[in-house]
Design a protein around this motif. Structure first.
Motif, PDB file in Angstrom:
ATOM      1  N   SER A  10     -13.536  -2.086   0.788  1.00 46.33           N
ATOM      2  CA  SER A  10     -13.323  -1.134  -0.310  1.00 46.33           C
ATOM      3  C   SER A  10     -14.457  -0.376  -0.565  1.00 46.33           C
ATOM      4  N   GLN A  11     -15.707  -0.793  -0.067  1.00 49.41           N
ATOM      5  CA  GLN A  11     -16.798  -0.061  -0.028  1.00 49.41           C
ATOM      6  C   GLN A  11     -16.810   1.311   0.527  1.00 49.41           C
TER       7      GLN A  11
ATOM      8  N   THR B  82     -10.674  -7.203   2.096  1.00 48.16           N
ATOM      9  CA  THR B  82     -10.013  -6.221   1.414  1.00 48.16           C
ATOM     10  C   THR B  82     -11.390  -5.942   0.446  1.00 48.16           C
ATOM     11  N   ALA B  83     -12.133  -6.848  -0.150  1.00 49.55           N
ATOM     12  CA  ALA B  83     -13.180  -6.280  -1.018  1.00 49.55           C
ATOM     13  C   ALA B  83     -14.240  -5.563  -0.035  1.00 49.55           C
TER      14      ALA B  83
ATOM     15  N   ASN C 229       0.735  -1.205   0.121  1.00 54.05           N
ATOM     16  CA  ASN C 229       0.087   0.130  -0.101  1.00 54.05           C
ATOM     17  C   ASN C 229       0.897   1.253  -0.045  1.00 54.05           C
TER      18      ASN C 229
ATOM     19  N   GLY D 185     -11.709   3.387   3.146  1.00 53.57           N
ATOM     20  CA  GLY D 185     -11.837   2.192   3.546  1.00 53.57           C
ATOM     21  C   GLY D 185     -10.544   1.347   3.558  1.00 53.57           C
ATOM     22  N   PRO D 186      -9.735   1.176   2.282  1.00 51.07           N
ATOM     23  CA  PRO D 186      -8.483   0.420   2.390  1.00 51.07           C
ATOM     24  C   PRO D 186      -7.595   1.150   3.313  1.00 51.07           C
TER      25      PRO D 186
END
Length: 461
Positions: free
Chosen positions: A347-348, A343-344, A175, A353-354
């Motif tokens: 990501s919302q 992670t998914a 990241n 989020g991340p």
């Protein structure tokens, strides 16, 4: 080497399969009955955890002891581990993970009680306790106590250190806008950790007291935001979790449940691994708490399992299931593991989020390092005396420095096995001393302010 790795993996799969599930979950159920369903006093334990008892013997406050224990238990297992349970066992695994936490409160209470009851004081005034002292002083089984200490000390270098810094390094590299060499990350965290752990339990507890509430609140806030986004799927998700915990089926987004066996296998296994109830780790720091009697601190320690599994793991499970159900474009086949599911889900949340997930993994993993450094040090001191403490700390810091550049798959598996093996002597102590636990509970439960007048022996360790 490949054959040896396969052999070790096979042992790991077996020992963390049905035998350990039966032993740990069976102990949870037995101690729930033996303590008169001590879970009903969870909120009493929460109230006690924020109170101070400075006139009682001990090195740190009850809240500091709790947060230091939570530092090691609230880890990447709460994020990636729950994802793995859902990925392999279906939504129903969340139910069994949660149920494991509910019953695990009784075992965490029991092992912490005997840790405090049989603790000793060193000549320089520090409190020492844990399964090894309960086995030695309560059951006269010193060799088994030494076995527990040796297994826990070695495990601290793997699950408590090497694997955690490896996870931190992977997250930072994945990241960061610039490339940071893994060795640089390892050395940086080694220096930061050295500053903290060289100062002993007071220094570790002070950091954990501030870090753990922040990291837990930060992560839970992220979960709440996602659940608000997915609010219309919360009730369907709860229904899916309860239904697929017992029977096979499928729900939106490709989530499938293999029925009772798979849901229970992965849910119970990840729950047991996450909250560490029965492993004997948290009592090592519980015995250092300032407390008037064993029951008082045991109630505080038991809340650790409540926060870890009943709250944090449940929220992670709900986040994952509602996310997959709400987004038809998400298909389980696109994920390689539970970590990608998490992670998914995060990501919302636009933009941050991340970041929430990255900060969560880094702080969860680093706090685990701090907590386990104390566990390993206490076990080292039990085996080798005070002269072994500095060498242990130096080796622990060295593992942090080189951990990011090592392939730790085999080390993780070996440490996983050691973790399971250290649970065996601890559970023997809990089960054989269950009569003492029940007696102490009856004596102190309704008189929590009563002072324990039993003498704490001074030892030459």
């Amino acid at each position: 080497m490949h054959a040896f790795s396969d052999f070790v993996t096979a042992i790991d799969n077996w020992i963390w399969g049905l035998p350990m599930i039966l032993l740990l979950f069976g102990t949870h159920l037995f101690m729930t009955v033996r303590t008169g369903f001590i879970q009903r006093k969870t909120f009493t334990g929460i109230r006690l955890s924020v109170q101070k008892d400075p006139d009682s013997p001990g090195d740190v406050s009850q809240f500091q002891a709790l947060t230091t224990a939570l530092a090691s238990t609230i880890g990447t297992g709460n994020i990636v581990g729950v994802g793995t349970a859902v990925f392999l066992g279906g939504p129903g695994a969340v139910f069994w993970c949660w149920l494991t936490g509910v019953f695990g409160i009784a075992t965490k209470y029991a092992e912490s009680l005997i840790a405090v009851k049989y603790r000793v004081q060193t000549r320089d005034g520090r409190m020492q306790g844990g399964a090894m002292y309960a086995l030695e002083r309560g059951l006269h089984m010193k060799r088994m106590g030494m076995a527990f200490a040796a297994l826990a000390m070695v495990a601290s270098f793997g699950i408590g250190c090497g694997t955690q810094i490896n996870a931190i390094s992977e997250v930072i590299q994945g990241n960061s806008p610039i490339h940071i060499p893994p060795l640089v990350i390892g050395i940086a965290f080694a220096v930061i950790t050295a500053v903290v752990i060289i100062g002993g339990i007071q220094s570790i507890a002070t950091v954990c007291e501030k870090l753990v509430p922040f990291m837990a609140a930060f992560y839970v806030l992220g979960c709440i935001i996602i659940l608000c986004i997915n609010y219309d799927f919360i009730l369907p998700a709860l229904k899916a979790i309860l239904t697929l915990a017992f029977e096979p089926g499928a729900v939106a987004g490709g989530l499938t449940g293999g029925g009772l066996r798979l849901a229970m296998q992965y849910g119970v296994a990840r729950g047991l691994f996450s909250n560490e109830s029965g492993l004997g780790s948290a009592p090592l720091v519980a015995s250092a708490a300032q407390t008037r009697n064993p029951v008082r601190q045991a109630l505080v320690s038991a809340t650790g399992t409540f926060w870890d599994t009943v709250v944090v793991c449940l929220m992670t499970g709900l986040v994952l299931v509602t996310t997959v159900m709400k987004n038809p474009g998400i298909n389980m086949e696109q994920f390689a593991d539970g970590g990608q599911m998490t992670t998914a889900a995060f990501s919302q949340i636009p933009v941050v989020g991340p970041l929430i997930l990255v900060v969560g993994i880094i702080t969860f993993a680093y706090s685990t390092i701090l907590g386990w450094s104390y566990y390993g040090e206490r076990c080292c001191e039990y085996l080798f005396g005070a002269k072994g403490m500095l060498p242990y700390k130096l080796v622990f810091i060295a593992v942090i420095a080189i951990g990011p550049v090592l392939s730790l798959d085999l080390a993780w598996t070996v440490a996983n096995i050691l973790n399971a093996l250290m649970a065996v002597p601890n559970l023997i102590a809990v089960l054989l001393l269950s009569g003492v636990i029940a007696k102490e509970t009856r004596h102190y439960l309704n008189h929590l302010d009563e002072q324990d007048d039993s003498e704490i022996p001074v030892v030459d360790r």
